[in-house]
Write an enzyme that holds these catalytic residues in place. Structure first.
Site, mmCIF file in Angstrom:
data_model
loop_
_atom_site.group_PDB
_atom_site.id
_atom_site.type_symbol
_atom_site.label_atom_id
_atom_site.label_comp_id
_atom_site.label_asym_id
_atom_site.label_seq_id
_atom_site.Cartn_x
_atom_site.Cartn_y
_atom_site.Cartn_z
ATOM 1 N N HIS A 176 0.823 -1.051 -0.123
ATOM 2 C CA HIS A 176 -0.015 0.007 -0.002
ATOM 3 C C HIS A 176 0.844 1.319 0.091
ATOM 4 O O HIS A 176 2.144 1.139 0.220
ATOM 5 C CB HIS A 176 -1.012 0.056 1.294
HETATM 6 P P1 TYD Z 1 -1.435 -2.789 7.730
HETATM 7 O O1 TYD Z 1 -0.883 -1.420 7.848
HETATM 8 O O2 TYD Z 1 -2.208 -2.980 6.405
HETATM 9 O O3 TYD Z 1 -0.359 -3.573 7.655
HETATM 10 P P2 TYD Z 1 1.042 -3.901 6.957
HETATM 11 O O4 TYD Z 1 1.375 -2.735 6.089
HETATM 12 O O5 TYD Z 1 2.246 -4.055 8.217
HETATM 13 O O6 TYD Z 1 0.954 -5.224 6.165
HETATM 14 O O7 TYD Z 1 -2.461 -3.030 8.886
HETATM 15 C C1 TYD Z 1 -2.959 -4.195 9.309
HETATM 16 C C2 TYD Z 1 -4.282 -4.159 9.861
HETATM 17 O O8 TYD Z 1 -3.924 -3.515 11.102
HETATM 18 C C3 TYD Z 1 -5.203 -3.190 9.009
HETATM 19 O O9 TYD Z 1 -6.668 -3.903 9.356
HETATM 20 C C4 TYD Z 1 -5.441 -1.830 9.919
HETATM 21 C C5 TYD Z 1 -4.780 -2.267 11.319
HETATM 22 N N1 TYD Z 1 -3.940 -1.310 11.883
HETATM 23 C C6 TYD Z 1 -4.470 -0.428 12.753
HETATM 24 O O10 TYD Z 1 -5.819 -0.687 13.237
HETATM 25 N N2 TYD Z 1 -3.617 0.439 13.392
HETATM 26 C C7 TYD Z 1 -2.532 0.597 13.072
HETATM 27 O O11 TYD Z 1 -1.799 1.457 13.575
HETATM 28 C C8 TYD Z 1 -1.879 -0.066 11.969
HETATM 29 C C9 TYD Z 1 -0.564 0.055 11.668
HETATM 30 C C10 TYD Z 1 -2.874 -1.207 11.345
#
Ligand code: TYD
Length: 142
Positions: free
Chosen positions: A58
């Site tokens: 993303h």
């Molecule tokens: P995501 O940012 O997509 O993870 P990564 O980039 O590490 O693969 O986040 C995964 C899930 O966690 C998503 O459903 C949102 C949640 N999340 C939060 O609720 N708060 C946060 O600070 C972060 C980073 C993620």
């Protein structure tokens, strides 16, 4: 070791560190000093049971982050829509800036990998761009 960033909206953040070996290594990051924004949130990722895990995939519209590998290693893939760069993350004192509109993906986690991220703002799903084609529409303008 990374010494040059080839994508836009990124950069290298070198943290001050003290090697007190064999009594450990101390690494220090400071908001608005070594970390170039005010830190409002931190999160970390642990317990990689599977080296084929993929995270990220993303970009953000406004959020700025610095990503660190504070233990083990992983591969960071950066893509600003034009330039791409893969960075081996294995030095706890070296962070990579994930600025806005920078597509980032993380792979090849060692089983002992620990990722630490410091962020400029609170979590907001509306700040995420999770679709790569949508990301390209934001960054490629004719
Ligand atoms: P995501 O940012 O997509 O993870 P990564 O980039 O590490 O693969 O986040 C995964 C899930 O966690 C998503 O459903 C949102 C949640 N999340 C939060 O609720 N708060 C946060 O600070 C972060 C980073 C993620």
């Amino acid at each position: 070791m990374i010494n040059q960033i080839k994508v836009n909206n990124s950069g290298i953040v070198n943290l001050q560190h003290y090697d007190d070996s064999p009594d450990g290594v101390l690494v220090i990051g400071e908001s608005l000093r070594s970390v170039p924004f005010e830190i409002k949130r931190i999160y970390y990722i642990t317990n990689f049971g599977d080296s084929v895990a993929i995270r990220g995939k993303h970009a953000h519209k406004e959020l700025e982050q610095i990503i660190f590998c504070i233990h083990g290693s992983f591969l960071l893939h950066l893509d600003d829509g034009i330039n791409k760069q893969d960075i081996i993350m294995d030095d706890p004192s070296v962070g990579i800036k994930l600025g806005n509109f920078l597509w980032h993906t993380m792979t090849k986690f060692s089983i002992d990998c620990v990722i630490l991220v410091v962020a400029s703002d609170y979590y907001s799903e509306s700040d995420y761009i999770r679709d790569y084609k949508e990301f390209l529409k934001y960054v490629i303008r004719d």
